[in-house]
Design a protein around this motif. Structure first.
Motif, short mmCIF file in Angstrom:
data_model
loop_
_atom_site.label_atom_id
_atom_site.label_comp_id
_atom_site.label_asym_id
_atom_site.label_seq_id
_atom_site.Cartn_x
_atom_site.Cartn_y
_atom_site.Cartn_z
N GLY A 15 0.96 -1.24 0.08
CA GLY A 15 0.14 -0.20 0.03
C GLY A 15 0.80 1.32 0.08
N LEU A 16 2.16 1.24 -0.66
CA LEU A 16 2.99 2.30 -0.60
C LEU A 16 2.43 3.40 -1.61
N MET A 17 2.63 4.70 -1.41
CA MET A 17 2.42 5.61 -2.33
C MET A 17 3.52 6.09 -3.01
N THR A 18 4.67 5.84 -2.40
CA THR A 18 6.19 6.26 -2.99
C THR A 18 7.00 5.40 -2.68
N LEU A 19 7.90 5.03 -3.47
CA LEU A 19 9.15 3.91 -3.35
C LEU A 19 10.41 4.73 -3.61
N ARG A 20 11.42 4.58 -2.63
CA ARG A 20 12.58 5.22 -2.66
C ARG A 20 13.67 4.16 -2.62
N GLY A 21 14.75 4.44 -3.21
CA GLY A 21 16.03 3.53 -3.16
C GLY A 21 17.15 4.47 -3.35
N VAL A 78 23.01 8.09 -6.17
CA VAL A 78 21.96 8.74 -6.56
C VAL A 78 20.74 8.24 -5.91
N ALA A 79 20.02 9.06 -5.37
CA ALA A 79 18.38 8.80 -4.68
C ALA A 79 17.48 8.51 -5.95
N ILE A 80 16.76 7.55 -5.85
CA ILE A 80 15.65 7.53 -6.85
C ILE A 80 14.43 7.34 -6.24
N GLN A 81 13.32 7.60 -7.09
CA GLN A 81 12.01 7.69 -6.45
C GLN A 81 10.97 7.37 -7.31
N LEU A 82 9.88 6.46 -7.05
CA LEU A 82 8.78 6.14 -7.88
C LEU A 82 7.53 6.45 -7.11
N ARG A 83 6.77 7.13 -7.95
CA ARG A 83 5.43 7.44 -7.20
C ARG A 83 4.39 6.35 -7.86
N LYS A 84 3.26 5.90 -6.95
CA LYS A 84 2.42 5.16 -7.43
C LYS A 84 1.65 5.81 -8.65
N ARG A 86 15.25 3.57 -14.57
CA ARG A 86 14.45 4.52 -15.28
C ARG A 86 13.63 4.01 -16.09
N ARG A 87 13.78 2.59 -16.68
CA ARG A 87 12.97 2.01 -17.54
C ARG A 87 11.71 1.84 -16.88
N PHE A 88 11.81 1.42 -15.58
CA PHE A 88 10.51 1.33 -14.83
C PHE A 88 9.70 2.48 -14.06
N GLY A 89 10.44 3.80 -14.58
CA GLY A 89 9.83 5.00 -14.31
C GLY A 89 10.38 5.60 -13.07
N PHE A 90 11.41 5.05 -12.26
CA PHE A 90 12.05 5.84 -11.39
C PHE A 90 12.89 6.96 -12.04
N VAL A 91 12.80 8.17 -10.98
CA VAL A 91 13.14 9.34 -11.17
C VAL A 91 14.37 9.63 -10.42
N GLU A 92 15.32 10.20 -10.86
CA GLU A 92 16.59 10.33 -9.99
C GLU A 92 16.24 11.71 -9.17
N VAL A 93 16.24 11.75 -7.81
CA VAL A 93 15.75 12.96 -7.19
C VAL A 93 17.02 13.45 -6.44
N GLY A 94 18.10 13.15 -6.65
CA GLY A 94 19.43 13.70 -5.78
C GLY A 94 20.54 12.94 -5.91
N THR A 95 21.58 13.48 -5.44
CA THR A 95 22.78 12.90 -5.33
C THR A 95 23.76 13.36 -4.01
N TYR A 96 24.39 12.52 -3.45
CA TYR A 96 25.25 12.82 -2.37
C TYR A 96 26.55 11.85 -2.30
N GLN A 97 27.41 12.04 -1.40
CA GLN A 97 28.48 11.45 -1.22
C GLN A 97 28.33 10.72 -0.12
N GLN A 98 28.85 9.41 -0.04
CA GLN A 98 28.87 8.53 1.05
C GLN A 98 30.17 7.72 1.16
N ASP A 99 30.52 7.52 2.39
CA ASP A 99 31.86 6.48 2.44
C ASP A 99 31.42 5.05 2.35
N VAL A 100 31.79 4.43 1.41
CA VAL A 100 31.65 3.09 1.16
C VAL A 100 33.09 2.27 1.49
#
Length: 163
Positions: free
Chosen positions: A112-118, A154-160, A132-146
């Motif tokens: 029952g989610l309205m928005t899914l992020r990753g 890259v943060a991605i998001q898909l709305r229902k 992107r093929r499935f409709g996710f939009v890239e909504v931001g970028t940031y740096q993280q230590d790995v």
């Protein structure tokens, strides 16, 4: 098809997660020991805001889908596949597409989610293209230590309804 994790899935889940290609595309790249995996699984099972499912492809366990933050305003998801088994059988791309489709349907259907992020590492172009093929939009970028190395994420998001 997504299904609940069974106890006999745990060893293959850890093996899949420790595959070099999966680790290289993850935010934690070290090899996960059995005791660390057991602690992770115990915490995941006890957390009502998390859900871990197995993706079955053509009737065979082929991947893992994780949802986190299900009780928050920002639910996220992630996944990994059985690279060795799927490449050997020539089904990697079909399974990858099937897993993404199943994960999105589950998020917007039973969960029952309205928005899914990753998130995805910026240099992981194949995964970015699939999202992107499935409709996710890239909504931001940031740096993280790995593992002590700054990496672009890259943060991605898909709305229902966008899927």
């Amino acid at each position: 098809m997504l299904r609940s994790v069974r106890d006999d899935d745990l060893p293959v889940m850890r093996r899949w997660r420790n595959h070099p290609r999966v680790r290289a595309a993850s935010l934690t790249t070290h090899e996960i020991a059995e005791d660390e995996h057991a602690r992770w699984w115990a915490a995941a099972r006890a957390d009502a805001g998390r859900l871990v499912l197995i993706y079955d492809h053509d009737g065979v366990a082929a991947g893992v889908v994780t949802y986190s933050g299900l009780r928050s305003e920002t639910p996220t998801w992630g996944f990994y596949l059985d690279h060795d088994g799927l490449e050997e059988s020539g089904r990697l791309l079909r399974a990858w597409i099937g897993l993404e489709r199943a994960a999105i349907q589950h998020a917007f259907g039973p969960l029952g989610l309205m928005t899914l992020r990753g998130v995805v590492l910026a240099d992981n172009e194949p995964v970015r293209l699939l999202h992107r093929r499935f409709g996710f939009v890239e909504v931001g970028t940031y740096q993280q230590d790995v593992d002590g190395v700054p990496r672009d994420v890259v943060a991605i998001q898909l709305r229902k309804g966008q899927a």
